[in-house]
Design an enzyme around this catalytic site. Structure first.
Site, PDB file in Angstrom:
ATOM      1  N   HIS A   1       9.695  -8.938  20.594  1.00 18.76           N
ATOM      2  CA  HIS A   1       9.827  -9.458  19.232  1.00 18.76           C
ATOM      3  C   HIS A   1       8.594  -9.023  18.442  1.00 18.76           C
ATOM      4  O   HIS A   1       7.458  -9.301  18.836  1.00 18.76           O
ATOM      5  CB  HIS A   1       9.958 -10.983  19.238  1.00 18.76           C
ATOM      6  N   ALA A   2       8.854  -8.330  17.337  1.00 19.35           N
ATOM      7  CA  ALA A   2       7.806  -7.576  16.645  1.00 19.35           C
ATOM      8  C   ALA A   2       6.618  -8.435  16.194  1.00 19.35           C
ATOM      9  O   ALA A   2       5.472  -8.030  16.324  1.00 19.35           O
ATOM     10  CB  ALA A   2       8.428  -6.863  15.449  1.00 19.35           C
ATOM     11  N   ARG A   3       6.893  -9.623  15.657  1.00 20.86           N
ATOM     12  CA  ARG A   3       5.825 -10.419  15.034  1.00 20.86           C
ATOM     13  C   ARG A   3       4.944 -11.149  16.039  1.00 20.86           C
ATOM     14  O   ARG A   3       3.945 -11.764  15.661  1.00 20.86           O
ATOM     15  CB  ARG A   3       6.452 -11.434  14.085  1.00 20.86           C
TER      16      ARG A   3
ATOM     17  N   ARG B   1      11.019  -9.709  13.155  1.00 18.96           N
ATOM     18  CA  ARG B   1      11.277 -10.041  14.565  1.00 18.96           C
ATOM     19  C   ARG B   1      12.112  -8.978  15.303  1.00 18.96           C
ATOM     20  O   ARG B   1      11.840  -8.627  16.447  1.00 18.96           O
ATOM     21  CB  ARG B   1      12.035 -11.383  14.597  1.00 18.96           C
TER      22      ARG B   1
ATOM     23  N   ARG C   1      18.651 -10.608  22.732  1.00 16.47           N
ATOM     24  CA  ARG C   1      20.030 -11.135  22.777  1.00 16.47           C
ATOM     25  C   ARG C   1      21.023  -9.995  22.996  1.00 16.47           C
ATOM     26  O   ARG C   1      22.211 -10.182  22.853  1.00 16.47           O
ATOM     27  CB  ARG C   1      20.399 -11.840  21.454  1.00 16.47           C
TER      28      ARG C   1
ATOM     29  N   HIS D   1       6.433 -13.173  25.315  1.00 17.92           N
ATOM     30  CA  HIS D   1       6.699 -13.573  23.930  1.00 17.92           C
ATOM     31  C   HIS D   1       5.577 -14.478  23.444  1.00 17.92           C
ATOM     32  O   HIS D   1       4.669 -14.827  24.186  1.00 17.92           O
ATOM     33  CB  HIS D   1       7.985 -14.402  23.850  1.00 17.92           C
ATOM     34  N   SER D   2       5.690 -14.896  22.185  1.00 18.31           N
ATOM     35  CA  SER D   2       4.955 -16.052  21.712  1.00 18.31           C
ATOM     36  C   SER D   2       5.865 -16.737  20.695  1.00 18.31           C
ATOM     37  O   SER D   2       6.797 -16.084  20.191  1.00 18.31           O
ATOM     38  CB  SER D   2       3.632 -15.649  21.060  1.00 18.31           C
ATOM     39  N   TYR D   3       5.670 -18.001  20.346  1.00 16.40           N
ATOM     40  CA  TYR D   3       4.633 -18.877  20.860  1.00 16.40           C
ATOM     41  C   TYR D   3       5.307 -20.117  21.413  1.00 16.40           C
ATOM     42  O   TYR D   3       6.522 -20.265  21.194  1.00 16.40           O
ATOM     43  CB  TYR D   3       3.643 -19.246  19.719  1.00 16.40           C
TER      44      TYR D   3
ATOM     45  N   GLU E   1       6.286 -17.570  27.025  1.00 20.10           N
ATOM     46  CA  GLU E   1       5.893 -17.771  25.623  1.00 20.10           C
ATOM     47  C   GLU E   1       4.408 -18.108  25.611  1.00 20.10           C
ATOM     48  O   GLU E   1       4.002 -19.157  26.108  1.00 20.10           O
ATOM     49  CB  GLU E   1       6.683 -18.932  25.002  1.00 20.10           C
TER      50      GLU E   1
END
Ligand SMILES: [Zn+2]
Length: 439
Positions: free
Chosen positions: A196-198, A254, A272, A324-326, A399
């Site tokens: 996920h980009a952000r 994202r 997904r 990932h985050s968060y 996360e």
């Protein structure tokens, strides 16, 4: 050298700002909703699927009662959303946790520029976020600096033709069983960041851990041991197009950047898009939604290529982490259902070890469990496929920091602490996995 780097960085950034118009989040607010019953959770979850129409964006993927849900709201929707939350139907209380998201982004950009790096090694600042070209150059530098351990590889080109560049760590030592006898085949590990980009802390943490393994090999006995016991395939930035876009156009992007059936909406959710119970729940067929599953399983070239790469290496791969985050969660399959797989205890006991070792470093609390029960149902996700189809038993979705004070806008001074504690967690998990696969 250091001074030159920052002068150059400053000038480049100044030029960069002139060339691209970064989306403004001026006057956008981040609210924290306090949901206290399952009816509110369900209604809010339904609303989250149409929220983009009002420029309302759910930062949280975790929909559970008594767990805060973070939402960003465009200035024009602040009044209507407040009314919606206070309606008789909803009665949801909230706190404003960022009054102006745009101001937080601007302030961080300024601090990032003015604050010199204190963890600078091998031409790279480990306490800074880096654009994709600098991460690719860092991979080359690692290969050059640690030629007996590191090689680079590619899983292919992205939708926008960027290289999806990875790094492999492999020593020439034979792996051994717990009793010291050599094993026939060394097992392998895969880590990726930035699906996920952000979620900028995820590539940064992966990079920190990789450098820790390489630079401490033959110095630190624990690290030396685990570098000898496994081969490591690391893809620091999975969603390269989306990540590049967060630097040039929209800090909070994202998804991937592919064209969709809607000319105004781009990208699918690469978490997904996997061909395992694809788009059954917690994902949508709406191309404008943040959790759009894509036009078909593996419609996104990035997920298709990673799956192909894993498919050709899964005889040795025993462990996968999708960072990932968060929210500070260490999770295992399934995501497509709230039910647990038969090997859940085997997987989750590893999470418990990781979380315990991670906490021991700075006291950071992580929660562990299966995705479906810990956040919400999310079908077509990465680790359901790596576990369910590729049979990589020790598949985890992690996360990282924080729990919402900054969310995706985690300041750079948390990169090294996140790296240190996550490394400690991961070493404990590797020890656990070693005990299972080399018994
Ligand atoms: Zn994510």
């Amino acid at each position: 050298m250091l001074v030159h780097y920052f002068v150059a960085f400053f000038l480049l950034s100044a030029i960069h700002l002139n060339v691209y118009a970064l989306k403004s989040y001026s006057q956008y607010q981040l609210w924290r909703l306090n949901v206290t019953n399952n009816e509110q959770v369900a209604k809010l979850h339904d609303f989250s699927r149409i929220a983009y129409q009002q420029n309302i964006n759910f930062w949280s993927e975790r929909f559970r009662k008594n767990i805060p849900i973070d939402v960003s709201i465009a200035p024009e929707s602040i009044n209507s959303f407040a009314k919606f939350l206070s309606s008789d139907d909803m009665k949801i209380q909230y706190d404003v946790i960022m009054k102006d998201i745009g101001a937080v982004i601007e302030r961080q950009k300024l601090i990032d520029k003015l604050q010199p790096s204190s963890v600078y090694a091998d031409d790279f600042a480990y306490d800074k976020y880096h654009p994709i070209n600098e991460i690719d150059a860092w991979i080359d530098k690692m290969v050059q600096t640690y030629p007996t351990l590191a090689t680079s590889f590619t899983v292919g080109k992205s939708y926008e033709k960027r290289e999806m560049k990875g790094l492999k760590i492999s020593s020439n030592k034979t792996a051994v069983k717990l009793d010291g006898t050599p094993v026939n085949e060394k097992k392998a590990v895969w880590w990726d960041g930035g699906i996920h980009a952000r979620e900028w802390i995820s590539p940064a943490t992966v990079i920190y851990i990789v450098h820790a393994l390489l630079s401490n090999y033959s110095k630190n006995p624990i690290i030396t041991h685990f570098v000898d016991q496994f081969d490591y395939y690391i893809l620091p930035v999975f969603n390269v197009d989306g990540y590049a876009y967060t630097w040039t156009n929209d800090r909070l992007w994202r998804k991937t950047r592919s064209k969709t059936s809607d000319p105004n909406c781009f990208g699918a959710d690469p978490n997904r898009n996997w061909d395992y119970h694809w788009c059954e729940g917690g994902a949508t067929h709406d191309p404008c939604d943040e959790i759009y599953c894509g036009s078909k399983p593996f419609s996104e070239i990035e997920t298709a290529q990673v799956a192909k790469f894993i498919g050709t290496h899964n005889s040795t791969l025993v462990h996968y982490i999708n960072f990932h985050s968060y929210s500070q969660l260490w999770m295992t399959p399934w995501g497509y259902t709230t039910k647990k797989p038969v090997q859940f205890k085997l997987q989750d006991d590893g999470s418990a070890k990781a979380v315990q070792a991670l906490r021991a470093v700075f006291g950071t609390e992580y929660v562990h469990g299966n995705i479906g029960a810990t956040i919400y149902v999310a079908s077509g996700n990465t680790v359901d496929w790596t576990s369910g189809t590729a049979n990589i038993t020790f598949s985890y979705a992690v996360e990282l920091r924080d729990t919402g004070e900054y969310g995706f806008l985690l300041p750079e001074d948390q990169i090294v602490p996140s790296g240190k504690e996550t490394l400690a967690g991961e070493l404990a998990l590797l020890k656990y996995i070693e005990g299972k696969v080399y018994a």
